[in-house]
Scaffold this motif. Structure first.
Motif, PDB file in Angstrom:
ATOM      1  N   TYR A  37       0.445  -1.269  -0.081  1.00  0.00           N
ATOM      2  CA  TYR A  37      -0.024   0.250   0.261  1.00  0.00           C
ATOM      3  C   TYR A  37       0.903   1.304   0.094  1.00  0.00           C
ATOM      4  N   ALA A  38       1.696   1.473   0.680  1.00  0.00           N
ATOM      5  CA  ALA A  38       2.816   2.345   0.869  1.00  0.00           C
ATOM      6  C   ALA A  38       3.616   2.732  -0.528  1.00  0.00           C
ATOM      7  N   GLY A  39       4.597   1.560  -1.727  1.00  0.00           N
ATOM      8  CA  GLY A  39       4.485   1.925  -2.621  1.00  0.00           C
ATOM      9  C   GLY A  39       3.239   2.294  -3.483  1.00  0.00           C
ATOM     10  N   GLY A  40       2.096   2.111  -3.119  1.00  0.00           N
ATOM     11  CA  GLY A  40       1.193   3.210  -4.078  1.00  0.00           C
ATOM     12  C   GLY A  40       0.887   4.403  -3.903  1.00  0.00           C
ATOM     13  N   THR A  41       0.702   4.328  -2.726  1.00  0.00           N
ATOM     14  CA  THR A  41       0.709   6.092  -2.074  1.00  0.00           C
ATOM     15  C   THR A  41       1.477   6.467  -2.168  1.00  0.00           C
ATOM     16  N   ALA A  42       2.640   6.146  -2.238  1.00  0.00           N
ATOM     17  CA  ALA A  42       4.253   7.379  -2.645  1.00  0.00           C
ATOM     18  C   ALA A  42       3.754   7.256  -4.538  1.00  0.00           C
ATOM     19  N   GLY A  43       3.680   6.441  -4.898  1.00  0.00           N
ATOM     20  CA  GLY A  43       3.733   6.790  -6.571  1.00  0.00           C
ATOM     21  C   GLY A  43       2.762   7.218  -6.228  1.00  0.00           C
ATOM     22  N   THR A  44       1.283   7.557  -5.573  1.00  0.00           N
ATOM     23  CA  THR A  44       0.516   8.452  -6.520  1.00  0.00           C
ATOM     24  C   THR A  44       0.919  10.073  -6.095  1.00  0.00           C
ATOM     25  N   ALA A  45       1.434  10.180  -4.791  1.00  0.00           N
ATOM     26  CA  ALA A  45       1.535  11.632  -4.326  1.00  0.00           C
ATOM     27  C   ALA A  45       2.713  12.097  -4.956  1.00  0.00           C
ATOM     28  N   ALA A  46       3.828  11.116  -6.068  1.00  0.00           N
ATOM     29  CA  ALA A  46       4.833  11.864  -6.088  1.00  0.00           C
ATOM     30  C   ALA A  46       3.883  12.391  -7.549  1.00  0.00           C
ATOM     31  N   MET A  47       2.988  12.065  -8.300  1.00  0.00           N
ATOM     32  CA  MET A  47       1.992  11.630  -9.533  1.00  0.00           C
ATOM     33  C   MET A  47       1.585  13.138  -8.664  1.00  0.00           C
ATOM     34  N   ILE A  48       0.458  12.964  -7.891  1.00  0.00           N
ATOM     35  CA  ILE A  48       0.383  14.590  -7.285  1.00  0.00           C
ATOM     36  C   ILE A  48       1.455  16.209  -7.524  1.00  0.00           C
TER      37      ILE A  48
END
Lengths: 123, 327
Positions: A37-48
């Motif tokens: 979950y953390a990986g997805g969160t970090a990836g989405t946050a980077a896109m944002i």
């Protein structure tokens, strides 16, 4: 954009502190329950973050262009997104096609700023 | 912690000590927190399960039991769904309302921005996907415990999303408001029968094996009784086409409709279809606005909600504005 930039930036800052930073810690612990979950969160946050940066850089010019385009129809009500959209909505409700054309142009510019392929109709 | 809840629940139901391993939370799926894990009993009994439970904040307010009942309704049928195990509408079992299912092994789901998520298997998966949708719509809503809508199903859904928008709007949205006004003034014909409407049937909400086989339809939390055109229009919305122009990024539209008609026994009504295609974009925009509102009000800092309030929002604002040109 649906999220006004100040609200988005504030939320990103909070998310970075409260969710992304702990998430990054977990990325080094693949057995941790929330590592995936953390990986997805970090990836989405980077896109944002990239979107927010682009919005900060180019959003004001886009807003000025939208206001300039709408001024002949709306006058001073063209200034500021919410005032302009309220006025365009009122015009649109009376069947004003020029108001719709302005809204489409504004939506096209906002979408183009995302750098994604254009929507393709499903026909 | 989910591991504690899961260990306690399985120990109680299996009547033996259990060990929880391989616990992993999935990213995405903002309406629920979703975990998978392996459960091993002292006797050697072993199962891989998925827990879906309510988070403190989600994109959509949903009925906690409805999703579980819908999965139960189709378990063992020709509509592939995960095998349900147990549901608790309260917080006792899992810390918040949630339910357990057996894990579907080897499944993968498409991401919104994946350019070609089904590779060379798009047509095959698409046929299964739209056939499964038709089978869902051939089902009896009362078998899933679903009540009939209080009014005309189209107007009931419009009222639902109008209410959500009224609750979450934070600035003028002239394109959305004009579309809602058109929908209210031009209701479609009532459907010949009420169907089980999945409510979020689209690319990304099912598992496939990467080799052309659809494994399970997921995310039933918005299920309700209504007009089958609703699901079909949502599934065929360009947002879920992966920029391909194909329905769900898988099939030419005519083939998708043909598969759905053959399995459902229904015939596409062109007037209803046109109405529900506008409605799909309205529904989308309201969901994205609600996501943004969660962020603005500080109820959530989930980047998934920020994403929803940005990219899909702009997508549907643009497509809906262009759709208004033709009305």
């Amino acid at each position: 954009m649906s999220l006004p930039l100040p609200a988005l930036l504030n939320a990103v800052a909070t998310a970075l502190a409260n969710e992304v930073a702990p998430a990054l810690q977990l990325l080094g612990q693949p057995e941790a329950p929330d590592a995936n979950y953390a990986g997805g969160t970090a990836g989405t946050a980077a896109m944002i973050l990239m979107l927010a940066a682009a919005e900060a850089a180019h959003g004001p010019a886009r807003e000025a262009a939208a206001a300039d385009a709408a001024r002949p129809l709306l006058g001073e009500a063209a200034t500021g997104r919410d005032a302009r959209h309220a006025a365009l909505g009122a015009a649109l409700a009376t069947g004003n096609r020029a108001a719709l054309a302005l809204l489409i142009a504004e939506a096209e510019a906002a979408y183009a700023a995302l750098g994604l392929p254009p929507p393709v109709p499903v026909t | 912690m989910p591991a504690d809840h899961l260990a306690r629940w399985f120990a109680g139901h299996w009547g033996e000590a259990v060990e929880i391993s391989g616990l992993k939370r999935f990213h995405g799926g903002s309406a629920r927190q979703t975990y998978r894990c392996d459960v091993t009993g002292a006797s050697g009994r072993r199962e891989s399960v998925v827990l879906r439970r309510d988070p403190p904040s989600s994109l959509i307010e949903t009925d906690r039991l409805a999703e579980y009942r819908a999965i139960q309704c189709f378990a063992g049928s020709d509509v592939p769904v995960p095998e349900p195990i147990f549901c608790d509408a309260g917080p006792e079992s899992f810390g918040s309302p949630g339910f357990l299912m057996r894990e579907v092994a080897g499944g993968q789901a498409a991401g919104l921005l994946d350019p070609e998520p089904y590779g060379d298997h798009g047509a095959s998966v698409g046929q299964q996907f739209f056939t499964a949708l038709g089978r869902v719509h051939a089902g009896d809503p009362t078998a899933a415990g679903l009540d009939a809508p209080p009014t005309h199903p189209a107007l009931a859904r419009l009222a639902h999303w109008q209410a959500a928008y009224a609750a979450d709007r934070f600035r003028p949205e002239p394109v959305l408001e004009a579309a809602m006004a058109w929908l209210a003034a031009n209701p479609p014909p009532a459907p010949p029968r009420l169907s089980i409407v999945h409510g979020d049937y689209r690319s990304g909400n099912f598992l496939h094996d990467g080799a052309g086989r659809l494994l399970a339809i997921l995310d039933w939390e918005m299920v309700h009784a209504g007009d089958a055109h609703e699901d079909l229009a949502w599934a065929c919305d360009p947002l879920w086409s992966h920029f391909s122009g194909k329905a769900g990024g898988m099939l030419p539209l005519a083939e998708a409709i043909a598969a759905w008609e053959a399995a459902s026994g229904l015939t596409l009504d062109p007037i209803a279809w046109a109405w529900w295609r506008i409605m799909a974009q309205v529904q989308g925009l309201v969901i994205w606005i609600s996501a943004a509102r969660e962020i603005i009000d500080g109820r959530s800092h989930d980047p998934v909600l920020m994403f929803a309030g940005t990219i899909p929002y702009r997508f549907h604002t643009l497509t809906l504005a262009k759709a208004l040109e033709g009305l």
